[in-house]
Design a protein around this motif. Structure first.
Motif, PDB file in Angstrom:
ATOM      1  N   LEU A 135       0.691  -1.341   0.029  1.00  0.00           N
ATOM      2  CA  LEU A 135       0.037  -0.076   0.052  1.00  0.00           C
ATOM      3  C   LEU A 135       0.860   1.323  -0.114  1.00  0.00           C
ATOM      4  N   TYR A 136       1.882   1.106   0.699  1.00  0.00           N
ATOM      5  CA  TYR A 136       2.947   2.619   0.978  1.00  0.00           C
ATOM      6  C   TYR A 136       3.575   2.644  -0.351  1.00  0.00           C
ATOM      7  N   ALA A 137       4.144   1.480  -1.054  1.00  0.00           N
ATOM      8  CA  ALA A 137       4.510   1.606  -2.289  1.00  0.00           C
ATOM      9  C   ALA A 137       3.637   2.413  -3.323  1.00  0.00           C
ATOM     10  N   SER A 138       2.478   2.015  -3.301  1.00  0.00           N
ATOM     11  CA  SER A 138       1.472   2.557  -4.306  1.00  0.00           C
ATOM     12  C   SER A 138       1.462   4.100  -3.898  1.00  0.00           C
ATOM     13  N   ASP A 139       1.346   4.631  -2.671  1.00  0.00           N
ATOM     14  CA  ASP A 139       1.285   5.802  -2.202  1.00  0.00           C
ATOM     15  C   ASP A 139       2.692   6.676  -2.855  1.00  0.00           C
ATOM     16  N   VAL A 140       3.815   6.107  -2.781  1.00  0.00           N
ATOM     17  CA  VAL A 140       5.128   6.688  -2.796  1.00  0.00           C
ATOM     18  C   VAL A 140       5.635   6.673  -4.209  1.00  0.00           C
ATOM     19  N   GLY A 141       5.021   5.919  -4.911  1.00  0.00           N
ATOM     20  CA  GLY A 141       5.483   6.016  -6.540  1.00  0.00           C
ATOM     21  C   GLY A 141       6.129   4.638  -6.620  1.00  0.00           C
ATOM     22  N   ALA A 142       6.330   3.600  -5.688  1.00  0.00           N
ATOM     23  CA  ALA A 142       6.898   2.327  -5.956  1.00  0.00           C
ATOM     24  C   ALA A 142       8.230   2.513  -6.859  1.00  0.00           C
ATOM     25  N   GLY A 143       9.122   3.230  -6.545  1.00  0.00           N
ATOM     26  CA  GLY A 143      10.341   3.382  -7.186  1.00  0.00           C
ATOM     27  C   GLY A 143      10.345   4.314  -8.396  1.00  0.00           C
ATOM     28  N   ARG A 144       9.542   5.087  -8.689  1.00  0.00           N
ATOM     29  CA  ARG A 144       9.391   6.292  -9.627  1.00  0.00           C
ATOM     30  C   ARG A 144       9.776   7.655  -8.893  1.00  0.00           C
ATOM     31  N   PRO A 145      10.642   8.380  -9.634  1.00  0.00           N
ATOM     32  CA  PRO A 145      11.143   9.688  -8.948  1.00  0.00           C
ATOM     33  C   PRO A 145      10.058  10.687  -8.964  1.00  0.00           C
ATOM     34  N   ARG A 146       9.819  11.250  -7.828  1.00  0.00           N
ATOM     35  CA  ARG A 146       9.035  12.394  -7.629  1.00  0.00           C
ATOM     36  C   ARG A 146       7.570  12.231  -8.274  1.00  0.00           C
ATOM     37  N   ASP A 147       7.168  10.760  -7.764  1.00  0.00           N
ATOM     38  CA  ASP A 147       5.787  10.453  -8.259  1.00  0.00           C
ATOM     39  C   ASP A 147       4.933   9.860  -6.870  1.00  0.00           C
ATOM     40  N   ALA A 148       5.293  10.659  -5.714  1.00  0.00           N
ATOM     41  CA  ALA A 148       4.363  10.146  -4.620  1.00  0.00           C
ATOM     42  C   ALA A 148       3.115  11.072  -4.581  1.00  0.00           C
ATOM     43  N   ARG A 149       2.202  10.453  -4.020  1.00  0.00           N
ATOM     44  CA  ARG A 149       1.063  11.244  -3.729  1.00  0.00           C
ATOM     45  C   ARG A 149       1.394  12.805  -3.336  1.00  0.00           C
ATOM     46  N   GLY A 150       2.117  13.026  -2.529  1.00  0.00           N
ATOM     47  CA  GLY A 150       2.606  14.358  -1.927  1.00  0.00           C
ATOM     48  C   GLY A 150       2.990  15.228  -3.056  1.00  0.00           C
ATOM     49  N   THR A 151       3.765  14.395  -4.212  1.00  0.00           N
ATOM     50  CA  THR A 151       4.368  15.426  -5.038  1.00  0.00           C
ATOM     51  C   THR A 151       3.108  15.915  -5.895  1.00  0.00           C
TER      52      THR A 151
END
Length: 741
Positions: A135-151
């Motif tokens: 679930l967290y990996a989805s929120d943070v972008g799973a290893g994609r730069p600057r792709d978190a929900r916060g971004t």
């Protein structure tokens, strides 16, 4: 145009009790130990107090709470749509959108961050931890730069031109436009997120609440298409199709199902949900009042004066306003600005209805004026809008108290502040030490390596344990640095301007040549193979431990850290037990007839079949992984050494031995592929160093840059440091020098 919806009472003085605002600033730091201060009982008291304020939620079970969250969110969205329905023009709509986005920023910029510590080496193969990590990996972008929900939240703030304090999120605490209450919910979630052993159940419930409610209702005021933002990136209840990890509400439900009812009391899950919903509702009630107020030009002008009053009160002692020194008015305006505004409305400084003729926003602030550059352009626009809203001479009256009869405001010189919100959601926020709390018996340094191994696997940031870890790292790195310039270290003496990829390819060729040269060498006996496999278990069962700090929300989606998070995510199997490296290794050991206790237990660390030296490197991994900022160059070097160590050579050699004695080769096979030097972990590790050296490290040709590269090289050598007497002495000296006096 930018909103200046200030609260005016948001910044505590130096002696003030820690607030939700200050706690938020601390808890967004990767290495912050502040979460250890309040006791679990004190945090739960705050949860209970927030929930108790919402009487209608008290007797609802989880299913009814979920329904209530959905119903509330839909009703609330309609309320905010109604607020904006009859606005006269685009400037007013922008004010509402800016106000809604600013209030949401403390939550939106860290959306999902409270899950970042729910996985640990102690729970690396536990179903609940794997579900939480997915679930967290989805929120943070799973290893994609600057792709978190916060971004995506930051993108909205930039589109609305209110992102001055948006990066890093800790800076939001400096933004006086955001009230304390907007920090209460995210600070609480971050606090519990750093205490997963205490609050995993409550976190699961609170997280479920946010995903059930979906996009914060006030964001219906924001034109998301104009900001070029996909709603799926902002709505925590929605899966993000472009991210390679299942997320949103369905993934949160899987986390809930994976919890162990014996350890995670379902009643505590409901408590977390209830408290989060109560805080959500209270925050939106306050936000609605603030947004209604921001449409009143007099309110915005008064709040702007409040924000400037403290500094201004030092001056203007000789200037009279309505028979009193202006300095006195300004001192009062720190708490009650409307009387000053009303006095200004009837003064010669203002021409009601005609800002272009009013000295306050013209002559006084001109290049030769007494107040040049005192007000920002936004301040002046707010004052001009207020003056424009005042009835011009002959069209209205201003009473003796100064309250205009056509302004829509209700405050007089002695009247209440308009749109005041009773109480505070952040009152009693559990930050800082408990006055009556005694030091914990567990807050002591580990007695030996085995105890350190067991304790460091968990996310606890107890001061004595953290101090032990820091000292251990300094000592180990001191040993790794010993004689480094005269060693046969493979990493170049200077970072190559073309990057490390060519060097990486050369190392891969060297590994292949070494393998070919030893391919016919005698393989180890079955007994020797089993013994070496068992002795590696304390190390291999915590695969990825050195990267544990890069689960931090900001680091996990950064240009440098995104691939390190993805490596960690891979080591734990991308949330799938059948791909989980510690679990695969445990199965290998079991196939050899050895039954080991669970990795995160004291029984594992004390298992008599392990040699003491088998814990030396694992404790270093566990220790350095706690300090992703302090030791970032060293971690980058260590990560490259670790990922490259077996590719093309030793993994292939190990495969021959395992196959010869009839054991599964899955563990070495999977590492030889995912660690490859073209598209795998080794390549990512080299790229992370290149990114760091080209963007973060000091400029070329400086001593500071040489020192940083030396730290990277030291980290690389730390995987296999020298073991002689002088190197061990260097380790003891470095450890001793790092201890506080």
């Amino acid at each position: 145009m930018a909103d200046l919806m200030t609260n005016g009472k948001t910044t505590p003085g130096p002696a003030a009790r820690p607030s939700a605002r200050s706690a938020y600033a601390l808890l967004t730091e990767p290495e912050c130990p502040a979460a250890e201060e309040p006791s679990a009982s004190r945090v739960r008291e705050f949860l209970a107090a927030r929930a108790a304020a919402a009487d209608d939620l008290a007797d609802l079970g989880l299913d009814l709470l979920r329904k209530e969250a959905r119903t509330w969110a839909e009703t609330e969205r309609e309320r905010f749509r109604t607020l904006a329905a009859d606005l006269p023009g685009e400037p007013e709509r922008l004010l509402l959108a800016q106000g809604a986005a600013l209030d949401w920023a403390p939550l939106g910029l860290v959306s999902g961050a409270w899950l970042q510590w729910l996985s640990s080496m102690a729970t690396a193969d536990a179903p609940a931890a794997l579900a939480a990590l997915t679930l967290y990996a989805s929120d943070v972008g799973a290893g994609r730069p600057r792709d978190a929900r916060g971004t995506a939240c930051g993108q909205v703030l930039r589109a609305l031109r209110v992102a001055e304090h948006a990066h890093p999120p800790a800076r939001l605490a400096l933004d006086v436009r955001i009230p304390d209450d907007a920090f209460a919910l995210p600070a609480l979630l971050l606090l519990m997120g750093r205490r997963p052993d205490d609050f995993r159940a409550e976190l699961a419930g609170a997280d479920l609440c946010l995903r059930e409610a979906g996009l914060p209702p006030a964001l219906v005021l924001v034109d998301l298409p104009a900001a070029a933002v996909d709603p799926a990136d902002l709505d925590p209840g929605l899966h993000r199709p472009h991210v390679g990890a299942p997320g949103g509400l369905p993934a949160a439900e899987r986390l809930l199902a994976a919890l162990d009812d014996a350890e995670d009391d379902p009643a505590r899950v409901a408590d977390g949900f209830r408290a989060a919903l109560a805080l959500l509702r209270g925050w939106h009630d306050g936000l609605f009042g603030r947004l209604a107020a921001v449409l009143d030009p007099a309110h915005r002008a008064a709040e702007m004066l409040r924000a400037r009053a403290r500094e201004g009160s030092v001056y203007h002692r000789d200037h009279q306003l309505a028979g009193r020194p202006l300095a006195d008015w300004l001192r009062e305006a720190v708490d009650t600005p409307r009387p000053l505004l009303d006095a200004l409305a009837t003064s010669p400084l203002i021409r009601p209805g005609r800002p272009e003729r009013s000295p306050l926003v013209n002559g006084l602030v001109s290049e030769r004026g007494a107040m040049f550059r005192v007000f920002t352009d936004t301040d002046l626009e707010i004052l001009a809008n207020w003056i424009r809203s005042l009835p011009a001479a002959g069209t209205g009256t201003v009473d003796e108290a100064g309250a205009g009869d056509e302004t829509g405001g209700e405050a007089g010189a002695g009247g209440p502040e308009p749109y005041a919100v009773a109480g505070s959601l952040s009152a009693g926020f559990p930050a800082g030490p408990d006055p009556d709390r005694r030091p914990s018996a567990d807050d002591r340094p580990p007695a030996d390596l085995r105890e350190a191994y067991a304790r460091l696997q968990r996310r606890s940031q107890a001061p004595a344990l953290s101090a032990y870890a820091r000292t251990y790292v300094h000592g180990w790195l001191g040993r790794a640095a010993h004689g480094i310039d005269g060693s046969e270290l493979r990493l170049p003496g200077d970072w190559p301007a073309e990057g490390l990829r060519p060097w990486l390819a050369d190392q891969h060729d060297r590994h292949a040549e070494e393998f070919e040269s030893t391919a016919e060498a005698e393989l180890p006996s079955r007994e020797a193979l089993v013994e070496s496999t068992v002795q590696l278990a304390p190390l291999t069962m915590i695969d990825g431990a050195w990267l544990q700090g890069f689960t931090d929300y900001g680091l996990a989606s950064s240009d440098i850290g995104f691939s390190l998070f993805e490596t960690y995510w891979d080591e734990l199997g991308n949330g799938r037990a059948e791909l989980n490296h510690p679990l695969i290794y445990r199965q290998l050991v079991e196939s050899m007839g050895v039954e080991l206790p669970p990795t995160g237990t004291t029984e594992f660390a004390r298992w008599p079949g392990f040699q003491d030296r088998s814990f030396e490197l694992p404790v270093f991994w566990l220790s350095i992984g706690r300090f992703p900022k302090t030791f970032q160059p060293e971690i980058l070097g260590l990560n490259l050494a670790m990922e490259l160590s077996g590719v093309g050579g030793s993994y292939r050699r190990a495969r021959l031995g395992l196959r010869a004695h009839g054991f599964s080769t899955r563990f070495v096979d999977i590492h030889n592929t995912i660690d490859n030097v073209a598209t795998g972990h080794s390549a990512w590790a080299a790229d992370a160093i290149d990114s760091y050296m080209s963007t973060t490290a000091p400029p070329p040709g400086t001593r500071a840059r040489d020192e940083v590269w030396t730290r990277v090289r030291t980290g690389y050598r730390a995987l296999n440091p020298p073991s002689g007497w002088s190197a061990r002495r260097a380790q003891r000296r470095a450890a001793s020098a790092s201890r506080p006096l």
